[in-house]
Design an enzyme around this catalytic site. Structure first.
Site, PDB file in Angstrom:
ATOM      1  CG  HIS A  84      -2.002   0.955   1.244  1.00 49.49           C
ATOM      2  ND1 HIS A  84      -1.794   2.317   1.415  1.00 49.49           N
ATOM      3  CD2 HIS A  84      -3.343   0.802   1.120  1.00 49.49           C
ATOM      4  CE1 HIS A  84      -2.958   2.937   1.383  1.00 49.49           C
ATOM      5  NE2 HIS A  84      -3.917   2.042   1.212  1.00 49.49           N
ATOM      6  NE  ARG A 104      -3.156   7.491  -1.534  1.00 50.18           N
ATOM      7  CZ  ARG A 104      -3.274   6.326  -2.139  1.00 50.18           C
ATOM      8  NH1 ARG A 104      -3.351   6.269  -3.459  1.00 50.18           N
ATOM      9  NH2 ARG A 104      -3.301   5.209  -1.440  1.00 50.18           N
TER      10      ARG A 104
END
Length: 551
Positions: free
Chosen positions: A228, A244
């Protein structure tokens, strides 16, 4: 002796959903797990669940995004089934009381995550896994589901090539117990603690994968580990992709939003493998920040404002303050890639393994939905959809099957042999395994590095035969359970290295600097490893032929 029609190993989202589905069929169900349900790793999931929930979206678009995100290694028949089923699970959880976040109109809110073409991620702030687990646990109390918490499963009972149940250490007594079942379901999670910098709980040690593999069930696509993009410095704790999705920026040491160089259309919302490689490239090219805990980049949320962060990302803020001393309302969060998900796992046909009576679901299974790279929000969705499928299939199998006799004699000898005198420490072996995986099977790989890893893993396996468990007591002997977990991890690490060495291409999360291109002519196929032997099977393609993957 404990006895149930269906025994589910694991009490996370997949295990709980499986147990409920089986119990709704009217069979006797037991959940066996080394933790209590509300302490499972699933509570750590943050970002949300992908599902087609708006008129602007479609099943084909969700399926296409998943297939493209997988770098075309996903089995498309399974993906098509999956995307049609998950909205039903969202509404079912809503009916069961899951507190989904809502938009201003009162409808279930949606956000977008990396690799998706539409807003389709359903969420409960950034505590999605926590709320799903609690919802499922409360629902499970409505059924006669027996929970055997703090039972550590050590092996499968296989008689006449049929699974007859499991062996487990009752941690409260230290006794090895036989748990008989007409059908057994593994829902034990991934293998992320093979690595040291990881978002996984320390309990995620490849247990189900290892015991299935030892019993002759093949493991599939184990070369593909998702790293990740955003793990918190210095702990590796996940900083959710929801950051995000809500509009956060990634910045290098020059203050640049560097994703423009790597994914100009999607920027920070490119798939995870793309973003992780971009971050590591920035670091390797000298545009990262340095600290005593290693290099990192910044995740900037300050422009979102305190109100939005508190509404949508309260756990991220709390975690950053508590574990990094950074308030994301005031300053960017230091992050670097962290091991997060195991795309490979136990080879299953939807949920059935090659051993009659043995099923698997959730992260320990490989269907394959995620192929070479999982899209964010598809993991919790898989746990719900295929937890239900596995529970129903296991119940149906149990209804037409009989119990088989099993004995703990051989398993007790094997487990208690770890108390013999030796000169190796499981803790030292685990540390060296982590270092090997971090060094040689990380974001960028090459043949020499993988060969070095394989040689070291085999050396560690040899040394493991001479370990000593110094604590000789029985009650809550964590030295013993740790030693067994290290054995599981060594078994799986060897499979990971073998699979990575043989796949001479770059696809999704498996990036070979010596073979930097995807090679559909030779490698559009799944890896299967059984007893150390590698074979391959084709990818199932229904609608979407492989094309260049760009964002």
């Amino acid at each position: 002796m404990i006895e149930h029609d269906v025994v589910v190993v694991g009490s996370g989202i997949a295990g709980l959903r499986c147990a409920i589905a089986a119990a709704m069929k009217g069979v006797s169900v037991g959940i066996v797990a080394k933790t209590y349900p509300i302490r499972c790793h699933s509570v750590c999931a943050e970002g949300g669940i992908g599902a087609v929930m708006s008129e602007e979206d479609s099943f084909d678009l969700h399926a296409w995004d998943t297939v493209k995100g997988s770098d075309f290694l996903a089995d498309q028949d399974v993906v098509e089934f999956f995307v049609r089923e998950i909205p039903k699970e969202i509404l079912r959880l809503d009916n069961w009381g899951c507190p989904w976040s809502r938009d201003d109109s009162g409808r279930i809110a949606l956000r977008i995550l990396g690799g998706h073409s539409a807003k389709r991620t359903v969420f409960a702030a950034d505590r999605t896994g926590f709320h799903i687990v609690h919802t499922l646990y409360e629902k499970s109390l409505m059924y006669d589901i027996q929970k055997y918490s703090e039972y550590f499963v050590t092996g499968l009972a296989v008689e006449d090539n049929r699974c007859a149940g499991v062996y487990a250490i009752n941690l409260k007594s230290g006794e090895v117990e036989a748990i008989r079942a007409k059908a057994t379901v593994l829902a034990t999670g991934g293998a992320g603690r093979l690595y040291s910098f990881s978002s996984y709980s320390n309990t995620v040690t490849a247990d189900g994968m290892a015991i299935a593999y030892r019993s002759g069930v093949p493991l599939k696509d184990m070369e593909f580990f998702q790293i990740h993009p955003t793990g918190l410095i210095p702990s590796g704790i996940l900083v959710s992709e929801a950051c995000r999705g809500e509009g956060g920026y990634l910045l290098n040491s020059k203050g640049e939003r560097f994703m423009e160089r790597y994914a100009p259309e999607r920027m920070e919302l490119a798939p995870r493998d793309v973003v992780s490689r971009a971050i590591w490239s920035e670091i390797e090219q000298g545009r990262g920040f340095e600290s005593e805990y290693g290099p990192y980049v910044l995740l900037d949320l300050t422009h979102l404002g305190e109100d939005r962060i508190e509404e949508r990302l309260p756990l991220v803020r709390e975690t950053a303050i508590k574990f990094a001393g950074v308030d994301p309302v005031e300053e960017p969060i230091p992050v670097r890639p962290t091991v997060h998900y195991t795309m490979g796992g136990i080879h299953v046909n939807y949920c059935e393994t090659s051993i009659p009576g043995l099923f698997a679901c959730g992260e320990c299974a490989c269907l394959s939905i995620h192929g070479a790279n999982r899209l964010g929000s598809n993991s919790l969705a898989e746990c719900l959809v295929f937890g239900k499928v596995a529970g129903e299939k296991a119940a149906e199998y149990a209804e037409r099957s009989e119990f088989r006799s099993i004995s703990t004699d051989e398993e007790e000898k094997r487990i208690y042999s770890l108390f013999s005198n030796g000169d190796e420490s499981a803790y030292t072996i685990k540390r060296e395994l982590n270092q090997t995986m971090d060094r040689n099977l990380w974001i960028f790989r090459d043949e020499q590095g993988i060969m070095n890893a394989l040689k070291k893993i085999r050396e560690l396996k040899d040394r493991y035969r001479n370990i000593e468990v110094s604590d000789r007591s029985k009650i809550f002997n964590t030295d013993l359970t740790f030693a067994i977990e290290v054995g599981y991890m060594l078994e799986i690490a060897e499979v990971v290295a073998l699979s990575a060495l043989n796949r001479k291409e770059s696809r999704g999360a498996h990036f070979r600097t010596d073979y930097p291109k995807r090679d559909d002519g030779n490698w559009l196929k799944h890896t299967l490893v059984r007893h150390g032997r590698i074979e391959y099977i084709p990818v199932k393609i229904t609608k979407w032929k492989p094309v260049e993957r760009s964002y």
